[in-house]
Design an enzyme around this catalytic site. Structure first.
Site, PDB file in Angstrom:
ATOM      1  N   ASP A   1       0.802  -1.230   0.000  1.00 44.77           N
ATOM      2  CA  ASP A   1       0.000   0.000   0.000  1.00 44.77           C
ATOM      3  C   ASP A   1       0.837   1.283   0.000  1.00 44.77           C
ATOM      4  OD1 ASP A   1      -2.894  -0.710   0.130  1.00 44.77           O
ATOM      5  OD2 ASP A   1      -2.258  -1.870   1.878  1.00 44.77           O
TER       6      ASP A   1
ATOM      7  N   GLU B   1      -0.476   9.490   1.942  1.00 48.26           N
ATOM      8  CA  GLU B   1      -1.234  10.367   2.843  1.00 48.26           C
ATOM      9  C   GLU B   1      -1.397   9.763   4.232  1.00 48.26           C
ATOM     10  OE1 GLU B   1      -5.411  12.633   2.655  1.00 48.26           O
ATOM     11  OE2 GLU B   1      -5.619  10.490   2.444  1.00 48.26           O
ATOM     12  N   ASP B   2      -1.473   8.426   4.293  1.00 49.01           N
ATOM     13  CA  ASP B   2      -1.752   7.800   5.579  1.00 49.01           C
ATOM     14  C   ASP B   2      -0.566   7.824   6.537  1.00 49.01           C
ATOM     15  OD1 ASP B   2      -4.438   7.182   5.053  1.00 49.01           O
ATOM     16  OD2 ASP B   2      -3.777   5.591   3.707  1.00 49.01           O
TER      17      ASP B   2
ATOM     18  N   ARG C   1       1.242  -1.755   7.140  1.00 48.80           N
ATOM     19  CA  ARG C   1       1.563  -0.444   6.568  1.00 48.80           C
ATOM     20  C   ARG C   1       2.570   0.346   7.405  1.00 48.80           C
ATOM     21  NH1 ARG C   1      -2.868   2.988   3.915  1.00 48.80           N
ATOM     22  NH2 ARG C   1      -0.883   3.759   3.138  1.00 48.80           N
TER      23      ARG C   1
ATOM     24  N   ARG D   1      -9.164   2.409  11.759  1.00 53.06           N
ATOM     25  CA  ARG D   1      -7.700   2.588  11.744  1.00 53.06           C
ATOM     26  C   ARG D   1      -7.183   3.545  12.816  1.00 53.06           C
ATOM     27  NH1 ARG D   1      -5.908   1.228   6.415  1.00 53.06           N
ATOM     28  NH2 ARG D   1      -7.061  -0.676   5.895  1.00 53.06           N
TER      29      ARG D   1
ATOM     30  N   HIS E   1     -12.024   5.750   5.704  1.00 53.25           N
ATOM     31  CA  HIS E   1     -11.421   6.909   6.379  1.00 53.25           C
ATOM     32  C   HIS E   1     -12.396   8.087   6.404  1.00 53.25           C
ATOM     33  CE1 HIS E   1      -7.296   5.214   5.085  1.00 53.25           C
ATOM     34  NE2 HIS E   1      -7.325   5.175   6.391  1.00 53.25           N
TER      35      HIS E   1
ATOM     36  N   CYS F   1      -5.246  10.319  -1.071  1.00 50.08           N
ATOM     37  CA  CYS F   1      -4.306   9.411  -0.403  1.00 50.08           C
ATOM     38  C   CYS F   1      -2.997   9.216  -1.147  1.00 50.08           C
ATOM     39  CB  CYS F   1      -4.960   8.074  -0.115  1.00 50.08           C
ATOM     40  SG  CYS F   1      -5.954   7.447  -1.402  1.00 50.08           S
TER      41      CYS F   1
END
Ligand code: CIR
Length: 255
Positions: A61, A66-67, A86, A131, A161, A247
């Site tokens: 991923d 962005e995450d 991740r 998350r 999200h 993202c």
């Protein structure tokens, strides 16, 4: 001041991405790469200097940078993503941000994905998704409070999200899927997605333009009817990995 867009190339393992609300379907990696390149060109056409980080071969991923961080004017908050697979994405993003911002971190056991953080002025709305934990929101408050930011925890319903459900498309104008957001959005001027396009609330604002998936013509028409400058991109292969337009980049002033 130059705008920088940090992006990361697609991993060869992209098909093993995390999925929460979507069924797994085959992904055409070459097509996904071409779409990602077009997305980067769109950012460049809007004046961004696009930085491309190399992919992590075993980080499916990693394209969804962005995450990994919340970049504010004063600091970069490096996240601890909710999906354990991740977490190893973060160091490369941190290295890319360090020349531009002092780095601070969310610490274990708290988890938070950048996709859950919507900045509107000096307020960070943070989605309590699968998350993102309350503990991370408390830590975030401690990190950004000294710079004058308020942190507000909000609910996230039936989507990955917070920014799957709501994004800011012009100053104080929110694009929302009302089925996925709580009442807090009512304090804002709002544009609702076309009811046939539940995934259409994620738009990436760069200056006065919106980078926006071409898959949502009904919502696009609503945005254009409000006078917004929509720049369509085809991100259909990235969408199969539950990704959207915000993202795939971290866009900020490279001061
Ligand atoms: C994940 O489930 O983590 C990825 N497959 C998709 C992440 C999308 N990120 C975002 O919307 N901010």
């Amino acid at each position: 001041m130059p705008l920088l867009a940090v992006t990361r190339d697609l991993s060869p393992a992209f098909e093993q991405c995390q999925l929460t609300h979507l069924a797994r379907q085959p992904i055409d990696l070459a097509r996904a790469r071409a779409q990602h390149a077009a997305y980067q060109r769109c950012l460049a056409s809007l004046g961004c200097q696009v930085e491309r980080l190399p992919a992590g071969d075993s980080l499916p991923d990693c394209v969804f940078v962005e995450d990994c961080a919340i970049v504010l004017d004063e600091i970069a908050v490096l996240t601890r993503p909710g999906a354990p697979s991740r977490r190893l994405e973060v160091p490369a993003v941190e290295a890319a941000l360090r020349p531009y911002r002092p780095a601070v971190h969310i610490a274990a056991p708290a988890t938070i994905d950048g996709g859950d953080v919507l900045r509107i002025g000096r307020t960070l709305y943070v989605g309590l998704s699968t998350r993102t934990t309350g503990l991370a929101i408390e830590q975030l408050e401690g990190l950004v409070g000294p710079f004058g930011y308020q942190v507000v925890a909000v609910e996230v319903r039936a989507c990955l999200h917070l920014k799957s459900a709501v994004t800011e498309v012009a100053p104080n104008l929110l694009l929302v899927n009302p089925a996925w957001t709580g009442d807090w959005v009512r304090a804002f001027d709002r544009l609702e997605v076309d009811p046939d396009e539940p995934f259409a609330a994620n738009a990436l604002r760069v200056g006065d333009a919106l980078v926006y998936p071409c898959a949502f013509p009904g919502t696009r028409a609503r945005l254009e009817a409000r006078g917004l400058d929509v720049r369509p991109v085809d991100v259909s292969e990235l969408a199969k990995a539950e990704g959207a337009v915000t993202c795939c980049s971290l866009v900020f002033e490279a001061s």
